[in-house]
Design a protein around this motif. Structure first.
Motif, PDB file in Angstrom:
ATOM      1  N   THR A 268      84.488  90.171-115.927  1.00 18.97           N
ATOM      2  CA  THR A 268      85.825  90.741-115.744  1.00 18.97           C
ATOM      3  C   THR A 268      86.252  91.445-117.035  1.00 18.97           C
ATOM      4  O   THR A 268      85.646  91.265-118.091  1.00 18.97           O
ATOM      5  CB  THR A 268      86.873  89.664-115.409  1.00 18.97           C
ATOM      6  N   ALA A 269      87.316  92.234-116.934  1.00 15.80           N
ATOM      7  CA  ALA A 269      87.892  92.904-118.091  1.00 15.80           C
ATOM      8  C   ALA A 269      89.396  92.638-118.103  1.00 15.80           C
ATOM      9  O   ALA A 269      90.061  92.681-117.045  1.00 15.80           O
ATOM     10  CB  ALA A 269      87.630  94.407-118.036  1.00 15.80           C
ATOM     11  N   TYR A 270      89.914  92.329-119.278  1.00 12.29           N
ATOM     12  CA  TYR A 270      91.349  92.073-119.405  1.00 12.29           C
ATOM     13  C   TYR A 270      92.141  93.323-119.030  1.00 12.29           C
ATOM     14  O   TYR A 270      91.777  94.453-119.390  1.00 12.29           O
ATOM     15  CB  TYR A 270      91.675  91.657-120.841  1.00 12.29           C
ATOM     16  N   VAL A 271      93.241  93.127-118.298  1.00 10.42           N
ATOM     17  CA  VAL A 271      94.130  94.228-117.927  1.00 10.42           C
ATOM     18  C   VAL A 271      95.167  94.392-119.028  1.00 10.42           C
ATOM     19  O   VAL A 271      96.019  93.515-119.214  1.00 10.42           O
ATOM     20  CB  VAL A 271      94.825  93.958-116.581  1.00 10.42           C
ATOM     21  N   PRO A 272      95.102  95.455-119.805  1.00 15.63           N
ATOM     22  CA  PRO A 272      96.031  95.625-120.930  1.00 15.63           C
ATOM     23  C   PRO A 272      97.493  95.554-120.479  1.00 15.63           C
ATOM     24  O   PRO A 272      97.864  96.077-119.420  1.00 15.63           O
ATOM     25  CB  PRO A 272      95.686  97.016-121.467  1.00 15.63           C
ATOM     26  N   GLY A 273      98.308  94.879-121.291  1.00 20.29           N
ATOM     27  CA  GLY A 273      99.735  94.793-121.017  1.00 20.29           C
ATOM     28  C   GLY A 273     100.127  93.772-119.975  1.00 20.29           C
ATOM     29  O   GLY A 273     101.297  93.685-119.588  1.00 20.29           O
ATOM     30  N   SER A 274      99.170  92.939-119.539  1.00 22.31           N
ATOM     31  CA  SER A 274      99.479  91.978-118.474  1.00 22.31           C
ATOM     32  C   SER A 274      99.906  90.607-118.995  1.00 22.31           C
ATOM     33  O   SER A 274     100.294  89.740-118.201  1.00 22.31           O
ATOM     34  CB  SER A 274      98.278  91.811-117.541  1.00 22.31           C
ATOM     35  N   LEU A 282     104.431  90.143-123.427  1.00 20.47           N
ATOM     36  CA  LEU A 282     103.990  89.966-124.802  1.00 20.47           C
ATOM     37  C   LEU A 282     103.086  91.119-125.198  1.00 20.47           C
ATOM     38  O   LEU A 282     102.338  91.655-124.378  1.00 20.47           O
ATOM     39  CB  LEU A 282     103.227  88.646-124.970  1.00 20.47           C
ATOM     40  N   SER A 283     103.134  91.471-126.462  1.00 18.10           N
ATOM     41  CA  SER A 283     102.267  92.517-126.969  1.00 18.10           C
ATOM     42  C   SER A 283     100.823  92.022-127.021  1.00 18.10           C
ATOM     43  O   SER A 283     100.561  90.859-127.299  1.00 18.10           O
ATOM     44  CB  SER A 283     102.729  92.936-128.360  1.00 18.10           C
ATOM     45  N   ASP A 284      99.887  92.933-126.756  1.00 15.65           N
ATOM     46  CA  ASP A 284      98.482  92.569-126.874  1.00 15.65           C
ATOM     47  C   ASP A 284      98.054  92.466-128.331  1.00 15.65           C
ATOM     48  O   ASP A 284      97.080  91.777-128.653  1.00 15.65           O
ATOM     49  CB  ASP A 284      97.599  93.609-126.170  1.00 15.65           C
ATOM     50  N   ALA A 285      98.786  93.138-129.218  1.00 12.34           N
ATOM     51  CA  ALA A 285      98.409  93.144-130.628  1.00 12.34           C
ATOM     52  C   ALA A 285      98.792  91.824-131.284  1.00 12.34           C
ATOM     53  O   ALA A 285      99.891  91.315-131.084  1.00 12.34           O
ATOM     54  CB  ALA A 285      99.098  94.297-131.344  1.00 12.34           C
ATOM     55  N   ASN A 287      99.990  89.174-134.076  1.00 14.99           N
ATOM     56  CA  ASN A 287     101.031  89.147-135.112  1.00 14.99           C
ATOM     57  C   ASN A 287     102.288  89.928-134.740  1.00 14.99           C
ATOM     58  O   ASN A 287     103.237  89.949-135.517  1.00 14.99           O
ATOM     59  CB  ASN A 287     100.511  89.664-136.462  1.00 14.99           C
ATOM     60  N   ASP A 288     102.315  90.592-133.578  1.00 16.42           N
ATOM     61  CA  ASP A 288     103.537  91.282-133.169  1.00 16.42           C
ATOM     62  C   ASP A 288     104.538  90.313-132.567  1.00 16.42           C
ATOM     63  O   ASP A 288     105.741  90.460-132.712  1.00 16.42           O
ATOM     64  CB  ASP A 288     103.214  92.392-132.162  1.00 16.42           C
ATOM     65  N   ASP A 289     104.060  89.318-131.847  1.00 18.82           N
ATOM     66  CA  ASP A 289     104.912  88.293-131.249  1.00 18.82           C
ATOM     67  C   ASP A 289     104.057  87.056-131.025  1.00 18.82           C
ATOM     68  O   ASP A 289     103.056  86.872-131.713  1.00 18.82           O
ATOM     69  CB  ASP A 289     105.576  88.786-129.948  1.00 18.82           C
ATOM     70  N   ALA A 290     104.426  86.228-130.071  1.00 20.23           N
ATOM     71  CA  ALA A 290     103.704  84.966-129.870  1.00 20.23           C
ATOM     72  C   ALA A 290     102.316  85.156-129.288  1.00 20.23           C
ATOM     73  O   ALA A 290     101.488  84.252-129.348  1.00 20.23           O
ATOM     74  CB  ALA A 290     104.522  84.049-128.949  1.00 20.23           C
ATOM     75  N   GLY A 291     102.047  86.333-128.682  1.00 20.70           N
ATOM     76  CA  GLY A 291     100.789  86.507-127.970  1.00 20.70           C
ATOM     77  C   GLY A 291      99.834  87.478-128.625  1.00 20.70           C
ATOM     78  O   GLY A 291     100.192  88.256-129.507  1.00 20.70           O
ATOM     79  N   SER A 292      98.581  87.413-128.168  1.00 19.74           N
ATOM     80  CA  SER A 292      97.571  88.389-128.554  1.00 19.74           C
ATOM     81  C   SER A 292      96.502  88.387-127.467  1.00 19.74           C
ATOM     82  O   SER A 292      96.253  87.369-126.822  1.00 19.74           O
ATOM     83  CB  SER A 292      96.955  88.068-129.917  1.00 19.74           C
ATOM     84  N   ALA A 293      95.900  89.550-127.264  1.00 20.80           N
ATOM     85  CA  ALA A 293      94.866  89.665-126.242  1.00 20.80           C
ATOM     86  C   ALA A 293      93.777  90.603-126.736  1.00 20.80           C
ATOM     87  O   ALA A 293      94.053  91.633-127.362  1.00 20.80           O
ATOM     88  CB  ALA A 293      95.457  90.184-124.935  1.00 20.80           C
ATOM     89  N   THR A 294      92.533  90.203-126.462  1.00 19.23           N
ATOM     90  CA  THR A 294      91.383  91.032-126.800  1.00 19.23           C
ATOM     91  C   THR A 294      90.524  91.162-125.550  1.00 19.23           C
ATOM     92  O   THR A 294      90.879  90.666-124.473  1.00 19.23           O
ATOM     93  CB  THR A 294      90.564  90.397-127.932  1.00 19.23           C
ATOM     94  N   THR A 295      89.384  91.802-125.702  1.00 19.98           N
ATOM     95  CA  THR A 295      88.475  91.932-124.561  1.00 19.98           C
ATOM     96  C   THR A 295      87.839  90.608-124.193  1.00 19.98           C
ATOM     97  O   THR A 295      87.265  90.465-123.117  1.00 19.98           O
ATOM     98  CB  THR A 295      87.371  92.948-124.881  1.00 19.98           C
ATOM     99  N   THR A 296      87.937  89.609-125.085  1.00 25.02           N
ATOM    100  CA  THR A 296      87.261  88.340-124.829  1.00 25.02           C
ATOM    101  C   THR A 296      88.200  87.162-124.579  1.00 25.02           C
ATOM    102  O   THR A 296      87.774  86.151-124.017  1.00 25.02           O
ATOM    103  CB  THR A 296      86.338  87.975-126.002  1.00 25.02           C
ATOM    104  N   ALA A 297      89.464  87.240-125.002  1.00 23.70           N
ATOM    105  CA  ALA A 297      90.346  86.071-124.860  1.00 23.70           C
ATOM    106  C   ALA A 297      91.797  86.469-125.054  1.00 23.70           C
ATOM    107  O   ALA A 297      92.128  87.503-125.642  1.00 23.70           O
ATOM    108  CB  ALA A 297      89.970  84.996-125.878  1.00 23.70           C
ATOM    109  N   ILE A 298      92.688  85.597-124.544  1.00 21.84           N
ATOM    110  CA  ILE A 298      94.116  85.730-124.819  1.00 21.84           C
ATOM    111  C   ILE A 298      94.548  84.487-125.595  1.00 21.84           C
ATOM    112  O   ILE A 298      93.929  83.425-125.485  1.00 21.84           O
ATOM    113  CB  ILE A 298      94.961  85.904-123.539  1.00 21.84           C
ATOM    114  N   ARG A 299      95.584  84.644-126.389  1.00 21.03           N
ATOM    115  CA  ARG A 299      96.129  83.522-127.165  1.00 21.03           C
ATOM    116  C   ARG A 299      97.642  83.635-127.178  1.00 21.03           C
ATOM    117  O   ARG A 299      98.196  84.720-127.405  1.00 21.03           O
ATOM    118  CB  ARG A 299      95.580  83.518-128.586  1.00 21.03           C
ATOM    119  N   VAL A 300      98.308  82.486-126.967  1.00 20.96           N
ATOM    120  CA  VAL A 300      99.759  82.423-127.059  1.00 20.96           C
ATOM    121  C   VAL A 300     100.122  81.253-127.961  1.00 20.96           C
ATOM    122  O   VAL A 300      99.734  80.108-127.691  1.00 20.96           O
ATOM    123  CB  VAL A 300     100.419  82.246-125.678  1.00 20.96           C
ATOM    124  N   ALA A 301     100.832  81.527-129.046  1.00 18.14           N
ATOM    125  CA  ALA A 301     101.250  80.503-129.993  1.00 18.14           C
ATOM    126  C   ALA A 301     102.700  80.120-129.716  1.00 18.14           C
ATOM    127  O   ALA A 301     103.610  80.912-129.950  1.00 18.14           O
ATOM    128  CB  ALA A 301     101.094  81.008-131.421  1.00 18.14           C
TER     129      ALA A 301
END
Length: 320
Positions: A268-274, A282-285, A287-301
């Motif tokens: 599968t491929a992550y859907v940007p902005g989802s 949440l932003s995919d980038a 350090n912009d907010d609580a979340g981050s997303a890459t082609t391999t994983a998502i993270r929410v702090a």
């Protein structure tokens, strides 16, 4: 109160400094702009006179004094309230600062109004990360003193068994200068650095902080569901279909340092902005907010969760 001699198993203020290396990790800029204790202050005056041979300089005798050590300290709880769970070691953090102008040893004692609660275990946050780790944080023997340079700050953990905590337990930490404490202005002759006097400052050379503990049952849980929307409008998992994952994190009480990671499934491929937290995008980038997303994983702090409750996370992938 007279200065201790270290015979109670602590570390003498002028003797061994076996935990200085650990404490030194927390050296900070001095909290006060004051002459260091023990600094000699010498003064000599000069008088000149005119003679037939010219101007003659005559020196006075030199007077010298030693800067007194001001005994002052502050202590603050990491947080006003915390939770404890049965079977877990509870580490309650207290931040200790030497606000005096001299090297001083501080005795830290832990107390509670709960009968039978064992509070004889202390540890230093040796790596300064704010989290107690038995493998890296140095345990102190009962009665040991903590040496601090002027302006230096460290975190001390009070350790206890969560099984001992009742419905509401107040944990109190008291820090006291080993040289002495009492009313402001109380002097301890020759008790300061460099052989000068030690004088109790405005804090009385003792300080207190309290954390209120509450007993909680259970542990946080994380539940995951998925839904599929194919290009033909069906729920079949075919190439091109969008899979939306929803995670619900439930917390029985205050929980520290929460981070949720979820890998993007192979194929599968992550859907940007989802990526969403409680329906907020949440932003995919990172350090912009609580979340981050890459082609391999998502993270929410989520960081520290203050009370019991739940948080929901959602993101989508596309089947290749």
């Amino acid at each position: 109160m007279q200065a201790g001699n270290g015979s109670n198993g602590g570390i003498g203020r002028k003797g061994s400094r076996c935990i200085t290396a650990a404490v030194a990790l927390f050296a900070a800029s001095p909290a006060i702009a004051a002459t260091p204790a023990g600094t000699p202050i010498a003064n000599t005056a000069t008088m000149t006179r005119t003679t037939d041979g010219g101007v003659e300089a005559l020196a006075s005798n030199t007077v010298t004094l030693t800067t007194a050590e001001i005994l002052d300290v502050t202590i603050a709880a990491d947080r006003a309230t915390a939770t404890a769970r049965n079977g877990e070691t509870v580490a309650i953090g207290f931040v200790l600062t030497n606000t005096g102008n001299g090297q001083e040893d501080y005795l830290v004692t832990i107390g509670s109004g709960t009968a039978g609660l064992s509070l004889d275990r202390l540890a230093i946050d040796s790596d300064g990360d704010g989290v107690y780790l038995a493998a890296t944080d140095q345990t102190l023997a009962p009665g040991a003193a903590v040496p601090l340079a002027p302006g230096q700050t460290i975190r001390v953990f009070a350790l206890l068994d969560g099984a001992q905590v009742t419905a509401a337990t107040a944990i109190t930490a008291v820090a006291t200068a080993r040289t002495g404490s009492g009313a402001a202005g109380t002097a301890y002759p020759n008790g300061g650095d460099g052989g000068g006097d030690a004088v109790v400052g405005s804090t009385g050379a003792t300080a207190t902080a309290t954390t209120q503990l509450a007993l909680t049952t259970g542990v946080p849980t994380l539940a995951k569901t998925q839904s599929v929307l194919a290009p033909d409008g069906s729920a079949r998992a075919i190439p091109g279909a969008i899979v939306t994952y929803r995670l619900v994190a439930s917390f029985p009480g205050a929980t520290r340092g929460v981070v949720i990671d979820d890998p993007v499934p192979t194929g599968t491929a992550y859907v940007p902005g989802s990526l969403r937290l409680d329906d907020a995008v949440l932003s995919d980038a990172s350090n912009d907010d609580a979340g981050s997303a890459t082609t391999t994983a998502i993270r929410v702090a989520l960081d520290d969760v203050a009370t019991a409750g739940s948080r929901s996370i959602q993101f989508s992938v596309k089947i290749q």
